[in-house]
Design an enzyme around this catalytic site. Structure first.
Site, short mmCIF file in Angstrom:
data_model
loop_
_atom_site.label_atom_id
_atom_site.label_comp_id
_atom_site.label_asym_id
_atom_site.label_seq_id
_atom_site.Cartn_x
_atom_site.Cartn_y
_atom_site.Cartn_z
N ARG A 95 0.85 -1.01 0.24
CA ARG A 95 0.04 0.07 -0.06
C ARG A 95 0.84 1.13 0.16
O ARG A 95 0.42 2.06 -0.76
CB ARG A 95 -1.00 0.04 1.08
CG ARG A 95 -1.89 1.13 1.33
CD ARG A 95 -2.96 1.06 2.25
NE ARG A 95 -2.52 1.27 3.62
CZ ARG A 95 -3.08 1.09 4.75
NH1 ARG A 95 -4.52 0.70 4.54
NH2 ARG A 95 -2.56 1.20 6.08
N LYS A 102 -2.52 6.85 1.16
CA LYS A 102 -2.44 7.28 2.51
C LYS A 102 -1.40 8.37 2.59
O LYS A 102 -0.21 8.25 2.84
CB LYS A 102 -2.02 5.93 3.54
CG LYS A 102 -2.16 6.18 4.81
CD LYS A 102 -2.09 5.09 5.58
CE LYS A 102 -2.41 5.00 7.15
NZ LYS A 102 -3.60 5.34 7.42
N GLU A 138 -16.26 7.10 4.18
CA GLU A 138 -15.34 6.54 5.31
C GLU A 138 -16.08 7.23 6.70
O GLU A 138 -16.85 7.80 6.64
CB GLU A 138 -13.71 7.22 5.11
CG GLU A 138 -13.11 6.41 4.05
CD GLU A 138 -11.59 6.28 4.19
OE1 GLU A 138 -11.11 7.10 5.19
OE2 GLU A 138 -10.97 5.55 3.42
#
Length: 340
Positions: A83, A185, A221
């Site tokens: 990720r 992220k 989210e």
């Protein structure tokens, strides 16, 4: 490394505690150096660094767990490595070889073993790898140099009440733009969430629910975590969107729901006007693990799921199964655990 540290393990919050060692590696002239462990927790970087001006940075979060026999293990660290590289690609930063990433994490955990909380306290060692653009620069362009660093800190629950239902409120603000960096992220996504989070807290909620920025009809989210719901016919559902961070915890729960609890599972749209389809709901992530959602406040009304005081049975089972694997009490799927 067997020294004792004076920490009240049972009352840890989710706060920074300086540990003994951290890892630093530099990228220059197209390649990474070997990297090293250092004691100093301060970084010295150029005032022109792209991380400071253009937000060229990304990070990860994972945990080290103390098992009943005293050994230490990591939960799916190669997924964090993958990720981080996806985030790096999105921001034109150099990728970090997966083995280098995991070995750096292992070095930090092993040299800070005194800070890994004892089994049974509910606390863990949180590990934070990050990648930043540095070096002398002025224009809007990728950095000439990069730093990859890893530090750690012992932590307790992200939400102080742990496995107690929390109410959330739908916010009018957006976390990320369509075709933006929502799936990476990166710090900018979190900077954008600080103000709506503060508003939610001031109104008495644990955090806010973000809707899809294009139509504002679908849940994306829950603050800094992913949403999931359990339908009335026992299906584990989580939102699907290119703007959602691909949570390793979420995908672990999808697998556990299907293979361990034998539930139906689905990644699909979750309409904010159709909350009645869920009998239980929660937020999940590395920091939060699983936080049960008592209710969601939307259009001047609080929609309550299972209960505002009691955790639903399927959410409880998922939590116990996930934590059982992370702390070594249950056998893990192949490749999920790396011993430290």
């Amino acid at each position: 490394m067997s020294r004792q540290v004076n920490i009240d393990w049972g009352n840890l919050g989710f706060n920074y505690i300086k540990t003994d060692f951290r890892y630093v590696s530099s990228w220059k002239n197209g390649e990474w150096d070997k990297g090293q462990l250092v004691i100093d927790n301060k970084l010295s970087i150029s005032e022109g660094s792209t991380v400071l001006h253009y937000g060229q940075q990304c990070f990860e979060g994972l945990k080290a767990y103390r098992t009943k026999n005293g050994s230490i293990q990591l939960f799916r660290p190669y997924e964090n490595a993958k990720r981080m590289n996806l985030s790096a690609q999105r921001l034109l930063m150099p990728e970090i070889p997966e083995e280098k990433f995991v070995e750096a994490v292992l070095q930090v955990v092993r040299t800070n073993v005194a800070y890994v909380p004892p089994y049974g306290t509910g606390a863990t060692l949180y590990v934070r790898p990050f990648l930043i653009g540095v070096g002398d620069n002025l224009g809007v362009r990728p950095a000439p140099e990069y730093l990859f660093c890893v530090f750690c800190s012992p932590v307790g629950p992200y939400f102080k009440n742990g496995m107690t239902p929390i109410n959330f409120a739908v916010t009018d603000f957006d976390r990320a733009a369509p075709y933006g960096t929502g799936a990476a992220k990166v710090g900018g996504n979190y900077a954008a969430s600080l103000y709506p989070h503060q508003l939610a807290k001031k109104s008495g909620f644990g955090d806010c629910i973000y809707l899809d920025p294009r139509t504002r009809t679908k849940i994306e989210e829950v603050g800094a975590a992913n949403f999931f719901g359990i339908t009335k016919d026992d299906e584990f559902v989580t939102p699907k969107s290119p703007s959602i961070l691909p949570s390793i915890t979420k995908y672990s729960l999808l697998y556990l729901s299907r293979e361990y609890l034998h539930l139906k599972v689905a990644e699909r749209d979750v309409l904010i006007d159709n909350l009645n389809e869920f009998k239980e709901a929660g937020a999940c992530g590395t920091a939060a693990v699983i936080t049960p959602i008592g209710g969601i406040y939307y259009k001047d009304k609080l929609h309550v799921f299972h209960s505002q005081t009691e955790v639903g049975p399927i959410t409880t089972k998922l939590y116990d199964t996930l934590c059982g694997i992370q702390f070594g009490d249950l056998e893990a799927p192949k490749g999920w655990i790396v011993k430290a």
